[in-house]
Design an enzyme around this catalytic site. Structure first.
Site, PDB file in Angstrom:
ATOM      1  N   LYS A 180       4.499  12.250  -2.473  1.00  0.00           N
ATOM      2  CA  LYS A 180       5.298  11.110  -2.018  1.00  0.00           C
ATOM      3  C   LYS A 180       6.234  11.605  -0.919  1.00  0.00           C
ATOM      4  CE  LYS A 180       8.380   7.426  -3.638  1.00  0.00           C
ATOM      5  NZ  LYS A 180       8.896   6.747  -4.843  1.00  0.00           N
TER       6      LYS A 180
ATOM      7  N   ASP B 219       4.275  -4.523  -7.296  1.00  0.00           N
ATOM      8  CA  ASP B 219       3.647  -3.283  -6.827  1.00  0.00           C
ATOM      9  C   ASP B 219       4.219  -2.070  -7.554  1.00  0.00           C
ATOM     10  OD1 ASP B 219       5.903  -4.234  -5.180  1.00  0.00           O
ATOM     11  OD2 ASP B 219       5.762  -2.266  -4.241  1.00  0.00           O
ATOM     12  N   ASN B 220       5.260  -2.267  -8.327  1.00  0.00           N
ATOM     13  CA  ASN B 220       5.863  -1.145  -9.047  1.00  0.00           C
ATOM     14  C   ASN B 220       5.631  -1.226 -10.550  1.00  0.00           C
ATOM     15  OD1 ASN B 220       6.764  -0.147  -6.634  1.00  0.00           O
ATOM     16  ND2 ASN B 220       8.845  -0.931  -6.851  1.00  0.00           N
TER      17      ASN B 220
ATOM     18  N   GLY C 118       0.811  -1.221   0.000  1.00  0.00           N
ATOM     19  CA  GLY C 118       0.000   0.000   0.000  1.00  0.00           C
ATOM     20  C   GLY C 118       0.838   1.260   0.000  1.00  0.00           C
TER      21      GLY C 118
HETATM   22  P1  AMP Z   1       9.046   0.779  -2.995  1.00  0.00           P
HETATM   23  O1  AMP Z   1      10.045  -0.333  -3.074  1.00  0.00           O
HETATM   24  O2  AMP Z   1       9.644   2.143  -2.846  1.00  0.00           O
HETATM   25  O3  AMP Z   1       8.090   0.721  -4.123  1.00  0.00           O
HETATM   26  O4  AMP Z   1       8.236   0.583  -1.646  1.00  0.00           O
HETATM   27  C1  AMP Z   1       7.692  -0.645  -1.222  1.00  0.00           C
HETATM   28  C2  AMP Z   1       6.690  -0.412  -0.140  1.00  0.00           C
HETATM   29  O5  AMP Z   1       7.314   0.187   0.992  1.00  0.00           O
HETATM   30  C3  AMP Z   1       5.531   0.490  -0.511  1.00  0.00           C
HETATM   31  O6  AMP Z   1       4.379   0.003   0.117  1.00  0.00           O
HETATM   32  C4  AMP Z   1       5.938   1.816   0.062  1.00  0.00           C
HETATM   33  O7  AMP Z   1       4.843   2.643   0.342  1.00  0.00           O
HETATM   34  C5  AMP Z   1       6.645   1.388   1.339  1.00  0.00           C
HETATM   35  N1  AMP Z   1       7.625   2.370   1.804  1.00  0.00           N
HETATM   36  C6  AMP Z   1       8.847   2.639   1.278  1.00  0.00           C
HETATM   37  N2  AMP Z   1       9.462   3.590   1.989  1.00  0.00           N
HETATM   38  C7  AMP Z   1       8.631   3.952   2.991  1.00  0.00           C
HETATM   39  C8  AMP Z   1       8.689   4.894   4.061  1.00  0.00           C
HETATM   40  N3  AMP Z   1       9.748   5.664   4.260  1.00  0.00           N
HETATM   41  N4  AMP Z   1       7.626   4.978   4.876  1.00  0.00           N
HETATM   42  C9  AMP Z   1       6.544   4.209   4.699  1.00  0.00           C
HETATM   43  N5  AMP Z   1       6.427   3.307   3.733  1.00  0.00           N
HETATM   44  C10 AMP Z   1       7.445   3.164   2.874  1.00  0.00           C
HETATM   45 MG    MG Z   2       6.495   1.096  -4.866  1.00  0.00          MG
END
Ligand code: AMP
Ligand code: MG
Length: 539
Positions: free
Chosen positions: A135, A282-283, A112
């Site tokens: 973001k 998710d990406n 999420g």
């Molecule tokens: P990502 O690999 O950046 O696509 O992130 C994977 C998951 O981790 C997603 O659900 C992001 O919302 C969550 N996420 C990454 N960094 C943070 C953060 N600093 N605080 C909260 N959630 C994070």
């Molecule tokens: Mg992501």
């Protein structure tokens, strides 16, 4: 000052919203903002957490124009307060979306928007709906153990790269603005126990939608067909209107279209030498856009095994050469999820077939376009291209420089021309003593064949040059260039960020006024420097 006064005299954000997502999809009935599992809901209403002192680092005039905003908007205090997460304008109904995903090949359950908050769907002047999302805007129910924030370095990278990709013609989300929050954020950049405070930042990014493969996966994983069906109906209605939702094979048609878009997206990445770095499900955007810029990287010296992501350094799941296969793997996971809504999932095989049938020819055509060649016999063309990739690898060729120079290659006959050609292309080699004796004859042979083919095609040289330079950018966001801009910004000087934005906004032009350093080979000092060739997911 006049600019400022003009901006103050009318509302900074004269937007109309049409929040289709929150209007049509099931909302989380609970609105308290603490980490938790959210069931049977597509999103949770959540407000950005205010920051100490939002100040603008850079804005994209082009992205603003798309949303009907004049360049002066970036001077308006209420604009900065809004995109910095300190003000919610009337009509905004902010939320974070629920989704799941496979991370590095393993089902990770609920992920999420852990740090992203959508402010609304703007009705753009061209009548498109564009989602605006912050973001780094603070914790949400999807933050799990993390802080909901983003640091300046990764925000600069997302801002610049998404705009660069847009101007390269690669489908992507865009970036409207980047603000410093005035707060510090704790990050362990290389997960080695050396955590440090870093400046926080927020990117306001825009997209027709941020729906991802993982959006569908989460409901399927929970066998929640009811919510899945609602999200799928919504997606088809608004984002794939060309598909007849009543057709018995509507779902297969839809996924085949997603497969085609994903294939074309990956072809674009391969064309420009972009490695996403974290192609978790998710990406992957359902619209076939590049989303979630994290530890991505641009290839300097050609290396099919290149990944910038240190978190993936062992298995290199998301390396350059794997991106096409990962597209298929991710589509298979998406198709599996959608099968929950089908009595007979057999036809879903078409989705993967469509991906393969789209990718192969599109990739070959893209390579021929880069080479400025007409299609010949398919297998011979593919072998000719494979040979070039082998040479690239052997001499660690800068693909951006090579292709850009190719339009001006001497294609005359004879031995003297062989030498001149070798001389010309060797300026794009990183391998120090290149070309090694081993590679020299192979390069000379390949180039001679290439020249002969160009001569035999006898296309109009000027037209051919223009066409080639229209697919072979002169300027890409080299990792080290972004890092230099980041280093300066961390010292308080944002001028390099602004300058890079200008440069990457016109990547196919020669830009004679731009310093040659911006289109030159990566300097040796940047070869193994953190941020230039190695990045982690910590952002
Ligand atoms: P990502 O690999 O950046 O696509 O992130 C994977 C998951 O981790 C997603 O659900 C992001 O919302 C969550 N996420 C990454 N960094 C943070 C953060 N600093 N605080 C909260 N959630 C994070
Ligand atoms: Mg992501």
């Amino acid at each position: 000052m006049e600019r400022y006064a003009a901006a103050m005299s009318r509302p900074a954000l004269p937007w109309t919203f049409d929040d289709r997502f929150v209007r049509e999809l099931p909302a989380d009935p609970e609105t308290s903002n603490h980490p938790r599992t959210v069931l049977e809901s597509a999103f949770t209403r959540v407000q950005p957490t205010p920051v100490a002192d939002p100040t603008l680092v850079v804005g994209s005039v082009g992205a603003a124009a798309q949303l009907g905003l004049p360049p002066e908007v970036f001077d308006a205090p209420d604009f900065v307060a809004t995109v910095g997460g300190n003000a919610v304008q009337p009509g905004m109904d902010p939320y974070s979306a629920c989704y799941g995903g496979h991370q590095f090949g393993h089902w990770a359950g609920q992920l999420g928007d852990g740090r992203a908050i959508t402010l609304g769907e703007v009705v753009a002047p061209d009548d498109q709906r564009i989602e605006i999302q912050l973001k780094g805007a603070g914790r949400t129910p999807y933050s799990r153990g993390a802080d909901g924030r983003a640091v300046l370095r990764s925000s600069i990278r997302e801002f610049l790269c998404s705009e660069a990709m847009h101007h390269l013609g690669v489908p992507t989300t865009r970036a409207l603005s980047l603000v410093r929050t005035g707060d510090q954020v704790l990050r362990d950049m290389f997960y080695d126990g050396r955590a440090a405070m870093e400046p926080g930042a927020i990117v306001c990014r825009t997209s027709p939608s941020f729906l991802r493969f993982g959006t569908y996966q989460i409901f399927a994983a929970r066998r929640d067909a009811k919510t899945l069906q609602k999200v799928v109906d919504h997606t088809l209605r608004w984002h794939f209107p060309e598909i007849d939702r009543e057709a018995p094979d509507a779902l297969v048609q839809w996924l085949c279209e997603v497969a085609r878009r994903t294939a074309h997206l990956v072809v674009h990445w391969q064309r420009v030498g972009f490695v996403h770095g974290v192609l978790n499900t998710d990406n992957l955007s359902i619209l076939g856009l590049t989303i979630d810029y994290g530890p991505y990287g641009w290839m300097d010296g050609f290396d099919p095994d290149f990944t910038p992501n240190t978190t993936d350094a062992q298995r290199r799941r998301y390396r350059y050469a794997h991106q096409p296969g990962i597209g298929a793997w991710n589509l298979a996971r998406l198709a599996e999820s959608i099968s929950l809504l089908m009595e007979d999932p057999e036809p879903l095989q078409q989705v993967l077939d469509t991906y393969a049938a789209t990718f192969g020819p599109a990739f070959l055509q893209m390579m021929l376009d880069k080479l400025g060649l007409k299609a010949g016999e398919r297998e011979a063309d593919a072998a000719f291209i494979d040979e070039l990739m082998g040479l690239f690898r052997g001499t660690e060729t800068d693909m951006t420089l090579f292709y850009r120079g190719l339009a001006d290659l001497d294609v005359a006959e004879g031995e003297a021309a062989d030498d001149r050609r070798l001389q010309q292309v060797s300026t794009s080699f990183y391998a120090v003593e290149a070309p090694q004796p081993l590679h020299r004859p192979s390069w000379a042979r390949w180039l001679a064949q290439y020249a002969a083919r160009v001569r035999s095609e006898a296309s109009d040289p000027q037209r051919r040059r223009e066409a080639m330079n229209g697919v072979n950018p002169k300027f890409v966001l080299r990792n080290y260039l972004a890092q230099v801009a980041i280093d300066k910004a961390e010292e308080g000087d944002d001028s390099e960020v602004e300058k890079l934005l200008q440069i990457v906004s016109d990547p196919y032009s020669d830009q004679p006024q731009t310093d040659d350093a911006y289109s030159a080979k990566r300097p040796e000092w940047a070869r193994h420097k953190a941020g230039c060739s190695m990045l982690s997911c910590s952002s």
